[in-house]
Design a protein around this motif. Structure first.
Motif, short mmCIF file in Angstrom:
data_model
loop_
_atom_site.label_atom_id
_atom_site.label_comp_id
_atom_site.label_asym_id
_atom_site.label_seq_id
_atom_site.Cartn_x
_atom_site.Cartn_y
_atom_site.Cartn_z
N GLU A 98 0.84 -1.21 0.00
CA GLU A 98 0.00 0.00 0.00
C GLU A 98 0.87 1.26 0.00
O GLU A 98 0.57 2.24 -0.68
CB GLU A 98 -0.93 -0.01 1.22
CG GLU A 98 -1.94 1.13 1.21
CD GLU A 98 -2.87 1.09 2.41
OE1 GLU A 98 -3.83 1.89 2.42
OE2 GLU A 98 -2.63 0.29 3.35
N PHE A 99 1.97 1.21 0.75
CA PHE A 99 2.90 2.34 0.78
C PHE A 99 3.49 2.58 -0.61
O PHE A 99 3.53 3.71 -1.11
CB PHE A 99 4.00 2.07 1.81
CG PHE A 99 5.03 3.17 1.91
CD1 PHE A 99 4.81 4.25 2.74
CD2 PHE A 99 6.21 3.11 1.18
CE1 PHE A 99 5.76 5.27 2.83
CE2 PHE A 99 7.16 4.11 1.27
CZ PHE A 99 6.93 5.20 2.10
N ILE A 100 3.95 1.52 -1.24
CA ILE A 100 4.55 1.62 -2.58
C ILE A 100 3.54 2.17 -3.59
O ILE A 100 3.88 3.03 -4.42
CB ILE A 100 5.07 0.24 -3.03
CG1 ILE A 100 6.26 -0.18 -2.17
CG2 ILE A 100 5.46 0.26 -4.50
CD1 ILE A 100 6.63 -1.64 -2.33
N LYS A 101 2.31 1.69 -3.50
CA LYS A 101 1.28 2.19 -4.42
C LYS A 101 1.08 3.69 -4.22
O LYS A 101 0.89 4.44 -5.19
CB LYS A 101 -0.02 1.44 -4.18
CG LYS A 101 -1.10 1.76 -5.20
CD LYS A 101 -2.32 0.88 -5.01
CE LYS A 101 -3.39 1.18 -6.05
NZ LYS A 101 -4.58 0.31 -5.90
N GLY A 102 1.14 4.14 -2.96
CA GLY A 102 1.01 5.57 -2.69
C GLY A 102 2.16 6.38 -3.26
O GLY A 102 1.96 7.47 -3.80
N VAL A 103 3.37 5.84 -3.16
CA VAL A 103 4.54 6.51 -3.74
C VAL A 103 4.37 6.66 -5.24
O VAL A 103 4.57 7.75 -5.81
CB VAL A 103 5.84 5.72 -3.43
CG1 VAL A 103 7.02 6.29 -4.22
CG2 VAL A 103 6.16 5.74 -1.95
N GLU A 104 4.00 5.57 -5.89
CA GLU A 104 3.88 5.60 -7.35
C GLU A 104 2.73 6.49 -7.81
O GLU A 104 2.85 7.20 -8.82
CB GLU A 104 3.73 4.17 -7.87
CG GLU A 104 3.72 4.05 -9.39
CD GLU A 104 5.07 4.36 -10.03
OE1 GLU A 104 5.27 3.92 -11.16
OE2 GLU A 104 5.90 5.06 -9.42
N SER A 105 1.63 6.49 -7.08
CA SER A 105 0.51 7.38 -7.43
C SER A 105 0.93 8.83 -7.33
O SER A 105 0.62 9.64 -8.21
CB SER A 105 -0.67 7.12 -6.48
OG SER A 105 -1.20 5.84 -6.67
N PHE A 106 1.66 9.18 -6.27
CA PHE A 106 2.14 10.55 -6.12
C PHE A 106 3.08 10.92 -7.27
O PHE A 106 2.99 12.01 -7.83
CB PHE A 106 2.87 10.71 -4.79
CG PHE A 106 3.47 12.08 -4.60
CD1 PHE A 106 2.71 13.12 -4.06
CD2 PHE A 106 4.78 12.35 -4.97
CE1 PHE A 106 3.26 14.38 -3.89
CE2 PHE A 106 5.34 13.60 -4.82
CZ PHE A 106 4.58 14.63 -4.27
N ARG A 107 3.98 10.01 -7.62
CA ARG A 107 4.94 10.29 -8.69
C ARG A 107 4.24 10.54 -10.02
O ARG A 107 4.58 11.48 -10.75
CB ARG A 107 5.92 9.12 -8.82
CG ARG A 107 7.10 9.43 -9.76
CD ARG A 107 7.88 8.18 -10.09
NE ARG A 107 7.14 7.27 -10.93
CZ ARG A 107 6.97 7.42 -12.24
NH1 ARG A 107 7.47 8.49 -12.84
NH2 ARG A 107 6.28 6.55 -12.93
#
Length: 436
Positions: A98-107
């Motif tokens: 979930e954390f990784i998905k948040g990073v990629e969404s922000f990017r």
């Protein structure tokens, strides 16, 4: 000052991952210590140099905003990953996708391309491995503590087995491991036997503007301490690994011949199991009246504590570095410490401190008494003690990191032909599970 490459500086965009500890958390609490100071300070210095730094952390409710501007060119991005509260390491491990998905969404939403990832601690390193693979960018990791080394020095360490497995994987897969001491570099090299790891030794720094000597009598008055008290100070988390049990036992021994006061700075708002244990120890040792548990203190207030003390004591079973010892010396306060972290090098000049190899409370009490008596006889100026750490500025740390970052980015760019392209718009993929 560490120079820049001859062909001039390159301004980079850096993604820093800090999953388990909030960089703005209150220092001295369960999950907030030297690592948070480290991240804030190096990001600040890199930002001042023109690099763009985004620090990704987990949203815990500490600040409402998703994105905070911390300083020039430095942003803190808070991402939803699990419940909005502190979580244990295994629970955080389960939240990494979930954390990784948040990073990629922000990017993707921000249309940002990063040059490099710098992960802090093993959990962040696992998120970094995903970014390394899917972004085709170099990954740097600073472990801050290494489970295998902790287990070696403190046999009762309770780290889960998956941490040891993942840390070894990270050591072998990262483009660069930043070790904080030469001892840590050697230990990591041994753990990677048969697999070459790229390791750079870059020590922590100290804010030399914030941490400087104050007038001792004025500092003591501000804390309600008598001028003639013999004052010992500990600053840090309240954790079994920190060795506060043997410090209390040493104070009980010292009390047999003279009056001493111990101030312990650190701890959560609600006393945890270890703090309750320490309070019980003070009762059993009959030293309640001379031990002050001052709780967590804001960083700007720490110089007063350091300056008011006769000696700073770090009795830890394990330290990856020993940042608070550096702060104490910057404030002109001598240090007694265990033979861990940076202390063997930092206290090589005996007029600034003592390192004890024997782990017993008797040895600790003897070193405290020895250094206190030496200070009384020699009256060592605070400025002379401070001079021993003037080479440990955060600016210098950031410059060293810049040099290594730049080498990795240039090497990565040189082999970019045929590499996986950096994910573009509408290419967000669900992260693969990290737990096999």
């Amino acid at each position: 000052m560490i120079g820049l490459p001859q062909d001039g500086p390159r301004k980079m965009r850096i993604a820093m991952f800090c999953v388990h500890s909030h960089p703005l958390g209150r220092l001295g609490t369960t999950d907030t210590g030297g690592m948070s100071v480290y991240i804030r300070q190096i990001a600040y210095e890199l930002g001042k140099s023109g690099h763009q730094v985004d620090i990704f952390t987990r949203f815990t409710g500490l600040h409402a905003e998703k994105m905070l501007q911390l300083s020039e060119n430095v942003r803190l991005i808070q991402l939803k990953a699990g419940e909005k509260k502190p979580l244990n390491r295994l629970a955080l491990h389960a939240c990494l996708a979930e954390f990784i998905k948040g990073v990629e969404s922000f990017r993707l939403e921000s249309k940002v391309d990063y040059d490099l990832i710098h992960s802090h601690y093993w959990l962040s390193g696992l998120a970094g491995l995903w970014a390394q693979k899917h972004w085709s960018r170099p990954l740097v990791i600073t472990f801050h503590t290494v489970a295998a080394v902790k287990k070696k020095l403190a046999a009762d360490s309770q780290d889960p087995k998956i941490r040891l497995t993942h840390e070894k994987e990270l050591m072998q897969s990262c483009d660069l491991v930043v070790a904080l001491t030469e001892f840590e570099r050697q230990e990591i090299s041994q753990l990677c036997a048969g697999q070459q790891a790229n390791i750079a030794v870059i020590p922590c720094g100290v804010d030399l503007e914030r941490f400087s000597p104050l007038a001792k009598m004025a500092a003591r008055q501000g804390l309600g301490l008598a001028d003639n008290e013999r004052v010992l100070l500990y600053v840090g988390r309240i954790d079994p690994l920190k060795g506060l049990d043997r410090l209390l036992a040493a104070v009980a021994l010292l009390q047999q011949n003279a009056s001493w006061r111990l101030i312990i700075v650190g701890g959560d708002e609600s006393p945890g199991q270890e703090e309750r244990h320490l309070r019980e120890m003070t009762r059993k040792l009959n030293i309640e009246e001379c031990v002050t548990l001052a709780g967590s203190q804001a960083q700007q207030d720490l110089p007063r504590y350091y300056s008011a003390a006769d000696l700073f004591v770090s009795p830890s079973y394990y330290e990856s570095f020993g940042l608070t010892g550096l702060e104490a010396l910057a404030c002109g306060t001598p240090v007694v410490a265990s033979n861990v972290g940076v202390f063997p090098q930092l206290l090589a000049n005996r007029f600034v401190g003592r390192v004890r190899v024997n782990a017993s409370p008797e040895s600790l009490a003897a070193k405290i008494k020895e250094l206190f008596m030496a200070g009384e006889k020699g009256n060592i100026p605070a400025g002379l003690i401070r001079n021993t750490v003037k080479g440990y500025s955060w600016r210098r740390v950031a410059q060293s990191l810049h040099w290594d970052y730049l080498g990795l980015v240039r090497a990565n760019n040189s082999k970019a032909v045929g590499a996986q392209p950096f994910p573009g718009k509408n290419k967000l993929k669900e992260p693969q599970p990290l737990i096999q």
